[in-house]
Every structure is written in C-alpha cells, then in structure tokens.
Design a protein around this motif. Structure first.
Motif, PDB file in Angstrom:
ATOM      1  N   PRO A   1       0.813  -1.220   0.000  1.00  0.00           N
ATOM      2  CA  PRO A   1       0.000   0.000   0.000  1.00  0.00           C
ATOM      3  C   PRO A   1       0.845   1.268   0.000  1.00  0.00           C
ATOM      4  N   VAL A   2       0.161   2.373  -0.245  1.00  0.00           N
ATOM      5  CA  VAL A   2       0.787   3.690  -0.087  1.00  0.00           C
ATOM      6  C   VAL A   2       1.248   3.806   1.368  1.00  0.00           C
ATOM      7  N   PRO A   3       2.433   4.362   1.608  1.00  0.00           N
ATOM      8  CA  PRO A   3       2.929   4.449   2.987  1.00  0.00           C
ATOM      9  C   PRO A   3       1.930   5.142   3.907  1.00  0.00           C
ATOM     10  N   GLU A   4       1.809   4.615   5.114  1.00  0.00           N
ATOM     11  CA  GLU A   4       0.905   5.182   6.116  1.00  0.00           C
ATOM     12  C   GLU A   4       1.285   6.642   6.391  1.00  0.00           C
ATOM     13  N   GLY A   5       0.282   7.480   6.511  1.00  0.00           N
ATOM     14  CA  GLY A   5       0.545   8.877   6.856  1.00  0.00           C
ATOM     15  C   GLY A   5       0.888   9.764   5.682  1.00  0.00           C
TER      16      GLY A   5
ATOM     17  N   ALA B   1      -1.755  11.795  -4.429  1.00  0.00           N
ATOM     18  CA  ALA B   1      -2.578  11.878  -5.634  1.00  0.00           C
ATOM     19  C   ALA B   1      -1.894  12.628  -6.772  1.00  0.00           C
ATOM     20  N   THR B   2      -0.875  13.419  -6.459  1.00  0.00           N
ATOM     21  CA  THR B   2      -0.283  14.280  -7.490  1.00  0.00           C
ATOM     22  C   THR B   2       1.192  13.978  -7.760  1.00  0.00           C
ATOM     23  N   GLU B   3       1.968  13.730  -6.719  1.00  0.00           N
ATOM     24  CA  GLU B   3       3.400  13.465  -6.896  1.00  0.00           C
ATOM     25  C   GLU B   3       3.616  11.973  -6.675  1.00  0.00           C
ATOM     26  N   LEU B   4       3.310  11.223  -7.735  1.00  0.00           N
ATOM     27  CA  LEU B   4       3.183   9.770  -7.611  1.00  0.00           C
ATOM     28  C   LEU B   4       4.498   9.114  -7.205  1.00  0.00           C
ATOM     29  N   PHE B   5       5.626   9.698  -7.622  1.00  0.00           N
ATOM     30  CA  PHE B   5       6.950   9.152  -7.298  1.00  0.00           C
ATOM     31  C   PHE B   5       7.203   9.165  -5.792  1.00  0.00           C
ATOM     32  N   ALA B   6       6.508  10.069  -5.057  1.00  0.00           N
ATOM     33  CA  ALA B   6       6.762  10.213  -3.618  1.00  0.00           C
ATOM     34  C   ALA B   6       6.235   9.025  -2.830  1.00  0.00           C
ATOM     35  N   VAL B   7       5.255   8.314  -3.384  1.00  0.00           N
ATOM     36  CA  VAL B   7       4.688   7.167  -2.676  1.00  0.00           C
ATOM     37  C   VAL B   7       4.938   5.856  -3.404  1.00  0.00           C
TER      38      VAL B   7
END
Ligand SMILES: [Zn+2]
Length: 259
Positions: free
Chosen positions: A7-11, A18-24
């Motif tokens: 999953p997307v990292p908690e927090g 939703a916008t900077e997809l590389f961050a998650v």
C-alpha cells in the motif's frame, strides 16, 4: 512503498499521494494524467499528476516520453517552479508538438535512467550510514548522476586506503539486504528521533509536516524527497572511485554502482 501488493505508505498526505506519484511509489514507470496548463513559450506543460521526479536533494530529474492522441514528445527536463507554488513542470523537446490544455496524456519514464539513479541514491545513503556508524560523521553535501555520486564529510584526513575500507563496508551493508521504507513522520515525532536529529531534519522548515523519511532499516534514516530501491541488495555493488580533500575538515568520497 506502493509496489504491487504494497500500500501507499501510512501517513502520506492525500494530496501528495494523488499528485506526486513518485513520492509514494518509486516503481511506477508509467501513468495517465490530464494536462493542466501549457506554457508554449517555455515549451513546458503542467500535469494533474506525475511520476516524473523533478530533481532535488542531489537527485537529478527524470526523462521519458508523453503520448496523447496522435502526438508524442520527449520529456527532456522536469523541474519545480517556485513562481507556481513549487508545482512540477515538464519541458518537452524543441521539435515536438505540445498537447492542448485538458488533453489526457500517457507518460512513460526512462526507467533505465531512473532505476540506476535509485540504486545510486540508495548507495549514497548506505555510505552515510557507514560513515556515521564507523566514524561518527554526518554528511555535509553531495550530488549524483545516474550511476555515480559523491558525498562530503567533515573529516581531518582522507586516503586511498580509507576509501578501500569504506568501499568494503558499503558492500558488506548492501549484502545484508537491509529493507528500505518510505515513512511519513510528524514533526513532533521526528524531533524526538535521534537518527533524524543527527541527519539535520530539524533544519527543514517547520511547515513541512509530516516529513518524508527514507529508512534503510538498521543503518540510516533521513528526511528525503528522492526515490530509492526496496532493498540494499538491489543496489548491486559499489566501487569507491575517488577520495579527495576539499579543504581543511572537508573530505569527499566518490562512488559508482555496478551490477
Ligand atoms: Zn537522499
């Protein structure tokens, strides 16, 4: 990190996810997005979301391609625009058409370049961890290109022999296959975390909350906006290619990553 099955990292802030997809999700190689704005003079476009890393923290920006309708363009540069609230703009090749505002585009990263950059960025964090564990010094600066990078440390001396020792220690830690996690840590928690304190997370403006943290579990933890591999084993191997004095109390280590 959000690789298939994870999953997307908690927090993670919802707007960031939703916008900077590389961050998650550092492993996202392609994505669909709507064109929000076009700067024809600058040959730049802004997308509603993107997987292209805009550069920062020493990590270079991504490159790749965008496709839409019957159009296609190489993405030659990606950068945040401070005059546009730090939002990310994609510069397209001079000879390419520009999509219209509102168009739906399909973006594809140059994955060879990005993945090599991820391996390099993680290798530099392993170097940070080794230097702290073995010598008690924290990094003061650095930079990287895909496949090679350098970091500076406040050391009184430096030698080729020291470089060989550090190289052996980096490869030893890589071989331990440390797991690497992306975490979003609230400032109050970060302020109590010794690993984050020693990597100077407190110097990041207070309004940045939560901090995005890269945790090489058991070795190194620092606030970081970049993209990293999932395990140190994925780095491959590291060669220390240079040790230099950049003045009294400032010594540089250069490294390359290899398969
Ligand atoms: Zn970093």
């Amino acid at each position: 990190m959000a690789v298939p099955g994870r999953p997307v990292p908690e927090g993670a802030p919802a707007d960031l996810a939703a916008t900077e997809l590389f961050a998650v999700d550092a492993y996202l190689r392609s994505f669909e997005a709507r064109v929000e704005a076009v700067d024809a003079d600058g040959r730049r476009i802004r997308l509603a979301r993107t997987a292209f890393y805009p550069g920062g923290g020493g990590q270079p920006h991504d490159t790749g391609t965008l496709r839409w309708g019957d159009g296609r363009a190489a993405v030659v540069q990606v950068a945040r625009d401070r005059s546009d609230g730090g939002r990310i703009w994609h510069r397209l090749a001079d000879d390419a058409p520009l999509p219209d505002p509102g168009a739906e585009v399909h973006g594809v990263l140059d994955w060879e370049r990005r993945h090599l950059t991820m391996r390099t960025h993680t290798a530099l964090h392993v170097l940070c961890g080794v230097m702290w564990a073995d010598h008690g010094v924290a990094v003061t600066g650095g930079n990287m290109d895909p496949g090679k990078g350098r970091l500076d440390f406040p050391l009184p001396s430096m030698s080729a022999e020291f470089g060989r020792q550090v190289e052996a220690r980096i490869n030893e830690e890589i071989a331990k296959a440390h797991e690497i996690l992306v975490a979003f840590v609230g400032r109050e928690v970060a302020d109590e975390d010794h690993a984050l304190i020693r990597t100077a997370a407190n110097l990041i403006p207070r309004e940045v909350d939560p901090l995005r943290v890269i945790d090489i579990v058991g070795l190194d933890k620092q606030a970081d906006g970049g993209t990293h591999v999932l395990s140190t084993a994925e780095v491959g191997s590291v060669r220390v290619t240079g040790t230099e004095s950049k003045g009294k109390g400032n010594k540089r280590v250069r490294l390359e990553v290899h398969d």
